[in-house]
Write an enzyme that holds these catalytic residues in place. Structure first.
Site, PDB file in Angstrom:
ATOM      1  N   ASN A   8     122.730  -1.308  38.882  1.00  0.00           N
ATOM      2  CA  ASN A   8     123.451  -2.579  39.003  1.00  0.00           C
ATOM      3  C   ASN A   8     124.934  -2.294  38.760  1.00  0.00           C
ATOM      4  OD1 ASN A   8     124.544  -5.145  38.726  1.00  0.00           O
ATOM      5  ND2 ASN A   8     123.560  -5.561  36.749  1.00  0.00           N
ATOM      6  N   TRP A   9     125.699  -2.362  39.836  1.00  0.00           N
ATOM      7  CA  TRP A   9     127.137  -2.032  39.717  1.00  0.00           C
ATOM      8  C   TRP A   9     127.969  -3.174  39.138  1.00  0.00           C
ATOM      9  CZ3 TRP A   9     130.427   1.731  42.844  1.00  0.00           C
ATOM     10  CH2 TRP A   9     129.785   2.971  42.905  1.00  0.00           C
ATOM     11  N   LYS A  10     127.391  -4.351  39.014  1.00  0.00           N
ATOM     12  CA  LYS A  10     128.132  -5.533  38.526  1.00  0.00           C
ATOM     13  C   LYS A  10     129.428  -5.691  39.339  1.00  0.00           C
ATOM     14  CE  LYS A  10     125.931  -4.795  34.137  1.00  0.00           C
ATOM     15  NZ  LYS A  10     125.881  -5.022  32.714  1.00  0.00           N
ATOM     16  N   HIS A  97     120.335 -12.566  35.782  1.00  0.00           N
ATOM     17  CA  HIS A  97     120.889 -11.556  34.865  1.00  0.00           C
ATOM     18  C   HIS A  97     121.572 -12.283  33.701  1.00  0.00           C
ATOM     19  CE1 HIS A  97     123.487  -8.463  33.214  1.00  0.00           C
ATOM     20  NE2 HIS A  97     122.708  -7.573  33.792  1.00  0.00           N
ATOM     21  N   GLU A  99     124.276 -11.932  32.255  1.00  0.00           N
ATOM     22  CA  GLU A  99     125.704 -12.248  32.447  1.00  0.00           C
ATOM     23  C   GLU A  99     125.867 -13.506  33.300  1.00  0.00           C
ATOM     24  OE1 GLU A  99     126.801  -8.333  33.784  1.00  0.00           O
ATOM     25  OE2 GLU A  99     126.482  -7.585  31.750  1.00  0.00           O
ATOM     26  N   GLU A 169     115.873  -7.139  29.535  1.00  0.00           N
ATOM     27  CA  GLU A 169     117.201  -6.667  29.174  1.00  0.00           C
ATOM     28  C   GLU A 169     117.687  -7.443  27.944  1.00  0.00           C
ATOM     29  OE1 GLU A 169     119.337  -4.621  32.655  1.00  0.00           O
ATOM     30  OE2 GLU A 169     119.812  -6.739  32.734  1.00  0.00           O
ATOM     31  N   GLY A 175     125.413  -2.948  27.916  1.00  0.00           N
ATOM     32  CA  GLY A 175     126.803  -2.497  27.878  1.00  0.00           C
ATOM     33  C   GLY A 175     127.307  -2.144  26.493  1.00  0.00           C
ATOM     34  N   SER A 219     121.803  -0.246  28.278  1.00  0.00           N
ATOM     35  CA  SER A 219     122.299   1.052  27.805  1.00  0.00           C
ATOM     36  C   SER A 219     121.369   2.221  28.143  1.00  0.00           C
ATOM     37  CB  SER A 219     122.590   1.005  26.307  1.00  0.00           C
ATOM     38  OG  SER A 219     123.624   0.071  26.042  1.00  0.00           O
ATOM     39  N   GLY A 240     122.862  -0.185  34.327  1.00  0.00           N
ATOM     40  CA  GLY A 240     124.165  -0.779  34.612  1.00  0.00           C
ATOM     41  C   GLY A 240     125.248   0.280  34.662  1.00  0.00           C
TER      42      GLY A 240
HETATM   43  P1  PGA Z   1     124.062  -1.381  30.954  1.00  0.00           P
HETATM   44  O1  PGA Z   1     123.737  -2.685  31.797  1.00  0.00           O
HETATM   45  O2  PGA Z   1     123.134  -0.282  31.465  1.00  0.00           O
HETATM   46  O3  PGA Z   1     125.496  -1.076  31.219  1.00  0.00           O
HETATM   47  O4  PGA Z   1     123.776  -1.686  29.538  1.00  0.00           O
HETATM   48  C1  PGA Z   1     122.428  -3.021  32.195  1.00  0.00           C
HETATM   49  C2  PGA Z   1     122.443  -4.282  33.001  1.00  0.00           C
HETATM   50  O5  PGA Z   1     123.187  -5.208  32.685  1.00  0.00           O
HETATM   51  O6  PGA Z   1     121.695  -4.404  33.991  1.00  0.00           O
END
Ligand code: PGA
Length: 261
Positions: A8-10, A97, A99, A169, A175, A219, A240
Site C-alpha cells: 500500500n503506497w498511500k 483503511h 487512515e 491493522e 507507520g 510495520s 505500507g
Molecule cells: P505500515 O502501514 O506498514 O507503514 O505500518 C501499513 C498500512 O497502513 O497498510
C-alpha cells in the site's frame, strides 16, 4: 491457503519512482516465476493505468487504495467507481483503511456500500479493521474489531460464493515501526476468523461457503516478515512503508517465496 503479500503506497510516489520500482522488480528473477504467490501493490489512483501493463507482465495484482460507495456512473464529482478501477486493470481495493476511517470519517453504511460495489465489479475488497491504542489498553480490541466486521457482514452474506478478505491493522502499529507481537497477531486473526464466521451464521449464512482470509498489516518489514508468515492462521501481509522500497518489498516477498520452496 496460499498466502498473499499486498503493498500500500498511500499518498506517496510519482511516475518516475513507480517506474523505477517496477523496473527493479522486473530485474528480479523471482518475480518472473510463474509459480509465485499472490503479490500486489496499490499505487495512488492517478498512476494505476500506467502501472498496469508492467504489473500484468510481472504477474502482479494491481490494487486501489479506495473506491467510491456510488456504484453507478453519475454526477459524483471526484469519485472513482469500482467499475472504473476494474476497467484500468485493478484486481483488488482496500476498503476502510484506518487512515480513511480517521481522515475521511468512513464508517458503517458507506463501507458496506463500497464492499458491495467492489464485489459487483469483480474487484476483491480487502477490508481493513483494527483497534486504536486506547481500545487495546482498555481491553476493548475484540469488541471494536467485531463491530467493524459486523458493519459489512450483511454484504458478504448475500454472495453465493466469495472470499472475504480482512486485513487486521492495529492503528497503533501502522507507520510506527512497532508491529504487534506475534502472539497478539495470532490471537486477533483467530478471533477475526471466528467472529466473521459467526456474523455470517447470525445472518443465516453457512460460513462454509465463504472463504475467510486474514492478513496482518502494521510495520511489516523484512526483519519481521518471515516470523509473521509462519504464524498459524495468517493468510498474508499488508505492507505500507516498506512497500515503497523495492529492496524491502522484494525481501518481504522472498520471505514468502523461500518459505514455499
Ligand atoms: P505500515 O502501514 O506498514 O507503514 O505500518 C501499513 C498500512 O497502513 O497498510
Amino acid at each position: 491457503m496460499e498466502k498473499w503479500i499486498l503493498g500500500n503506497w498511500k499518498m506517496h510516489g510519482r511516475s518516475e519512482q513507480i517506474s523505477d520500482f517496477l523496473l527493479k522488480l522486473a530485474k528480479n528473477d523471482a518475480f518472473k516465476s510463474s509459480q509465485k504467490p499472490v503479490i500486489g501493490v496499490a499505487f495512488p489512483a492517478p498512476y494505476l493505468a500506467a502501472a498496469m501493463p508492467t504489473m500484468r507482465e510481472l504477474g502482479l495484482r494491481l490494487g486501489a487504495q479506495n473506491v467510491s460507495d456510488f456504484a453507478e456512473d453519475g454526477a459524483f464529482t471526484g469519485e472513482i467507481s469500482a467499475a472504473m478501477l476494474r476497467d484500468v486493470g485493478c484486481d483488488w481495493t482496500l476498503i476502510g483503511h484506518s487512515e480513511r476511517r480517521q481522515n475521511a470519517k468512513e464508517c458503517g453504511k458507506s463501507l458496506a456500500k463500497k464492499m458491495r460495489a467492489a464485489y459487483d465489479a469483480d474487484l476483491t475488497p480487502v477490508l481493513c479493521v483494527g483497534e486504536s491504542l486506547d481500545d487495546r489498553k482498555s481491553g476493548k480490541m475484540f469488541d471494536c474489531v467485531r463491530a467493524q466486521l459486523q458493519e459489512v457482514a450483511k454484504v458478504c452474506a448475500t454472495r453465493a460464493e466469495l472470499e472475504w478478505v480482512i486485513a487486521y491493522e492495529p492503528v497503533w502499529a501502522i507507520g510506527t515501526g512497532l508491529a504487534a507481537s506475534l502472539g497478539e497477531v495470532e490471537e486477533m486473526l483467530r478471533f477475526i476468523k471466528q467472529a466473521a464466521a459467526e456474523s455470517l451464521e447470525g445472518l443465516n449464512r453457512t460460513s462454509g461457503c465463504v472463504n475467510i482470509r486474514a492478513l496482518y498489516g502494521g510495520s511489516v518489514k523484512p526483519e519481521n516478515a518471515a516470523d509473521l508468515l509462519n504464524l498459524k492462521g495468517l493468510d498474508g501481509l499488508l505492507v505500507g512503508g516498506a512497500s515503497l522500497k523495492p529492496e524491502d518489498f522484494s525481501a518481504i516477498c522472498f520471505a514468502l517465496l523461500s518459505k514455499k520452496s
